[in-house]
Design an enzyme around this catalytic site. Sequence first.
Site, PDB file in Angstrom:
ATOM      1  N   LYS A  91       0.824  -1.209   0.000  1.00  0.00           N
ATOM      2  CA  LYS A  91       0.000   0.000   0.000  1.00  0.00           C
ATOM      3  C   LYS A  91       0.869   1.274   0.000  1.00  0.00           C
ATOM      4  CE  LYS A  91      -3.982  -2.229   2.272  1.00  0.00           C
ATOM      5  NZ  LYS A  91      -5.011  -2.111   3.341  1.00  0.00           N
TER       6      LYS A  91
ATOM      7  N   TYR B 102     -12.404  -2.251  -3.745  1.00  0.00           N
ATOM      8  CA  TYR B 102     -12.889  -2.438  -2.371  1.00  0.00           C
ATOM      9  C   TYR B 102     -14.419  -2.333  -2.292  1.00  0.00           C
ATOM     10  CZ  TYR B 102      -8.328  -2.664  -0.004  1.00  0.00           C
ATOM     11  OH  TYR B 102      -7.087  -3.065   0.468  1.00  0.00           O
TER      12      TYR B 102
ATOM     13  N   PHE C 223     -15.627   3.019   7.045  1.00  0.00           N
ATOM     14  CA  PHE C 223     -14.253   3.387   6.685  1.00  0.00           C
ATOM     15  C   PHE C 223     -14.002   3.414   5.175  1.00  0.00           C
ATOM     16  CE2 PHE C 223     -14.222  -1.236   7.664  1.00  0.00           C
ATOM     17  CZ  PHE C 223     -13.758  -1.766   6.460  1.00  0.00           C
TER      18      PHE C 223
ATOM     19  N   ARG D 127      -1.573 -14.012   4.411  1.00  0.00           N
ATOM     20  CA  ARG D 127      -2.268 -13.300   5.488  1.00  0.00           C
ATOM     21  C   ARG D 127      -1.569 -13.504   6.831  1.00  0.00           C
ATOM     22  NH1 ARG D 127      -6.998 -10.646   4.116  1.00  0.00           N
ATOM     23  NH2 ARG D 127      -7.782 -10.757   6.239  1.00  0.00           N
TER      24      ARG D 127
ATOM     25  N   THR E  22      -5.260  -6.912  10.723  1.00  0.00           N
ATOM     26  CA  THR E  22      -5.604  -5.657  10.043  1.00  0.00           C
ATOM     27  C   THR E  22      -5.142  -4.440  10.850  1.00  0.00           C
ATOM     28  OG1 THR E  22      -7.588  -6.782   9.246  1.00  0.00           O
ATOM     29  CG2 THR E  22      -7.522  -4.387   9.003  1.00  0.00           C
TER      30      THR E  22
ATOM     31  N   ARG F 179       2.663  -6.132   9.113  1.00  0.00           N
ATOM     32  CA  ARG F 179       1.928  -4.995   9.670  1.00  0.00           C
ATOM     33  C   ARG F 179       2.506  -4.562  11.023  1.00  0.00           C
ATOM     34  NH1 ARG F 179      -3.990  -6.992   7.508  1.00  0.00           N
ATOM     35  NH2 ARG F 179      -4.090  -5.635   5.673  1.00  0.00           N
TER      36      ARG F 179
ATOM     37  N   ASN G 287      -2.025   0.439   6.660  1.00  0.00           N
ATOM     38  CA  ASN G 287      -1.550  -0.820   7.237  1.00  0.00           C
ATOM     39  C   ASN G 287      -0.694  -1.669   6.279  1.00  0.00           C
ATOM     40  OD1 ASN G 287      -3.592  -1.724   5.635  1.00  0.00           O
ATOM     41  ND2 ASN G 287      -4.729  -2.794   7.242  1.00  0.00           N
TER      42      ASN G 287
ATOM     43  N   HIS H  79      -2.135  -5.364   1.504  1.00  0.00           N
ATOM     44  CA  HIS H  79      -3.421  -6.055   1.289  1.00  0.00           C
ATOM     45  C   HIS H  79      -3.121  -7.472   0.830  1.00  0.00           C
ATOM     46  CE1 HIS H  79      -7.304  -7.185  -0.437  1.00  0.00           C
ATOM     47  NE2 HIS H  79      -6.585  -7.679  -1.427  1.00  0.00           N
TER      48      HIS H  79
ATOM     49  N   GLU I 100      -9.448 -10.812  -7.721  1.00  0.00           N
ATOM     50  CA  GLU I 100      -8.495  -9.713  -7.530  1.00  0.00           C
ATOM     51  C   GLU I 100      -7.309  -9.812  -8.486  1.00  0.00           C
ATOM     52  OE1 GLU I 100      -9.572  -8.935  -2.834  1.00  0.00           O
ATOM     53  OE2 GLU I 100      -7.545  -9.575  -3.366  1.00  0.00           O
TER      54      GLU I 100
HETATM   55  P1  RTP Z   1      -7.031  -5.917   3.222  1.00  0.00           P
HETATM   56  O1  RTP Z   1      -8.377  -6.232   2.589  1.00  0.00           O
HETATM   57  O2  RTP Z   1      -6.540  -4.540   2.888  1.00  0.00           O
HETATM   58  O3  RTP Z   1      -6.040  -7.001   2.953  1.00  0.00           O
HETATM   59  O4  RTP Z   1      -7.196  -5.922   4.806  1.00  0.00           O
HETATM   60  P2  RTP Z   1      -7.973  -6.941   5.704  1.00  0.00           P
HETATM   61  O5  RTP Z   1      -8.548  -8.053   4.889  1.00  0.00           O
HETATM   62  O6  RTP Z   1      -7.064  -7.306   6.828  1.00  0.00           O
HETATM   63  O7  RTP Z   1      -9.129  -6.013   6.277  1.00  0.00           O
HETATM   64  P3  RTP Z   1     -10.589  -5.698   5.670  1.00  0.00           P
HETATM   65  O8  RTP Z   1     -11.587  -5.976   6.721  1.00  0.00           O
HETATM   66  O9  RTP Z   1     -10.767  -6.355   4.341  1.00  0.00           O
HETATM   67  O10 RTP Z   1     -10.511  -4.131   5.477  1.00  0.00           O
HETATM   68  C1  RTP Z   1      -9.913  -3.557   4.327  1.00  0.00           C
HETATM   69  C2  RTP Z   1      -9.052  -2.388   4.746  1.00  0.00           C
HETATM   70  O11 RTP Z   1      -9.895  -1.349   5.236  1.00  0.00           O
HETATM   71  C3  RTP Z   1      -9.244  -0.665   6.274  1.00  0.00           C
HETATM   72  N1  RTP Z   1     -10.022  -0.757   7.498  1.00  0.00           N
HETATM   73  N2  RTP Z   1     -10.200   0.245   8.279  1.00  0.00           N
HETATM   74  N3  RTP Z   1     -11.003   1.926  10.398  1.00  0.00           N
HETATM   75  C4  RTP Z   1     -11.389   0.656  10.387  1.00  0.00           C
HETATM   76  O12 RTP Z   1     -12.091   0.177  11.255  1.00  0.00           O
HETATM   77  C5  RTP Z   1     -10.956  -0.178   9.295  1.00  0.00           C
HETATM   78  N4  RTP Z   1     -11.241  -1.435   9.151  1.00  0.00           N
HETATM   79  C6  RTP Z   1     -10.641  -1.801   7.998  1.00  0.00           C
HETATM   80  C7  RTP Z   1      -7.903  -1.301   6.491  1.00  0.00           C
HETATM   81  O13 RTP Z   1      -6.915  -0.571   5.798  1.00  0.00           O
HETATM   82  C8  RTP Z   1      -8.085  -2.676   5.893  1.00  0.00           C
HETATM   83  O14 RTP Z   1      -6.865  -3.198   5.467  1.00  0.00           O
HETATM   84 MG    MG Z   2      -9.713  -7.702   3.184  1.00  0.00          MG
END
Ligand code: RTP
Ligand code: MG
Length: 143
Positions: free
Chosen positions: A11, A51, A59, A87, A93, A104, A114, A117, A128
């Site tokens: 990112k 996304y 968010f 992962r 996250t 991370r 963070n 992805h 994707e």
């Molecule tokens: P990613 O998709 O980026 O690999 O991350 P992830 O699966 O660990 O998390 P996901 O739930 O899919 O959320 C996508 C991205 O959104 C941002 N986020 N912000 N402020 C918040 O509560 C929040 N929750 C998620 C994060 O940048 C996350 O990587």
């Molecule tokens: Mg995700």
Amino acid sequence: MAIEQTLSIIKPDAVGKNVIGEILSRFEKNGLRVKAMKMVRLTTEQARAFYAVHADKPFYNDLVEFMTSGPVVVSVLEGENAIAKNRELMGATNPKEAEAGTIRADYATSIDANAVHGSDAPETAVQEVAFFFNNLEVFDRDA
Ligand code: RTP
Ligand code: MG
């Protein structure tokens, strides 16, 4: 265990911190091979589409703004259990909850910025990869 492909994005925060190589090295040292790669700056439309699954989350707008704030490095990683392995290497996250030694924990700044992805399931991995790469851009296993 199956050989899988997964989509990784380094990112804008991690690109800005000059740790592209550090992150790629972790993938390589842990049995993942880079099968496709490019550096791009996402448009707002592209980030919103990528996304889209989070469109109704509070968010979402911040996420789209952050993901378009600078260039990202997108790659296809391949290996045994690549989706879960990636992962695991990424960590939680929220970097405050990420295990020590994960990407991370070491490089993320916040839950928004963070560092990386990674696809979260076989179906999303296929979608994707296809979002960013065509067949000619993803190289064979032994290439
Ligand atoms: P990613 O998709 O980026 O690999 O991350 P992830 O699966 O660990 O998390 P996901 O739930 O899919 O959320 C996508 C991205 O959104 C941002 N986020 N912000 N402020 C918040 O509560 C929040 N929750 C998620 C994060 O940048 C996350 O990587
Ligand atoms: Mg995700």
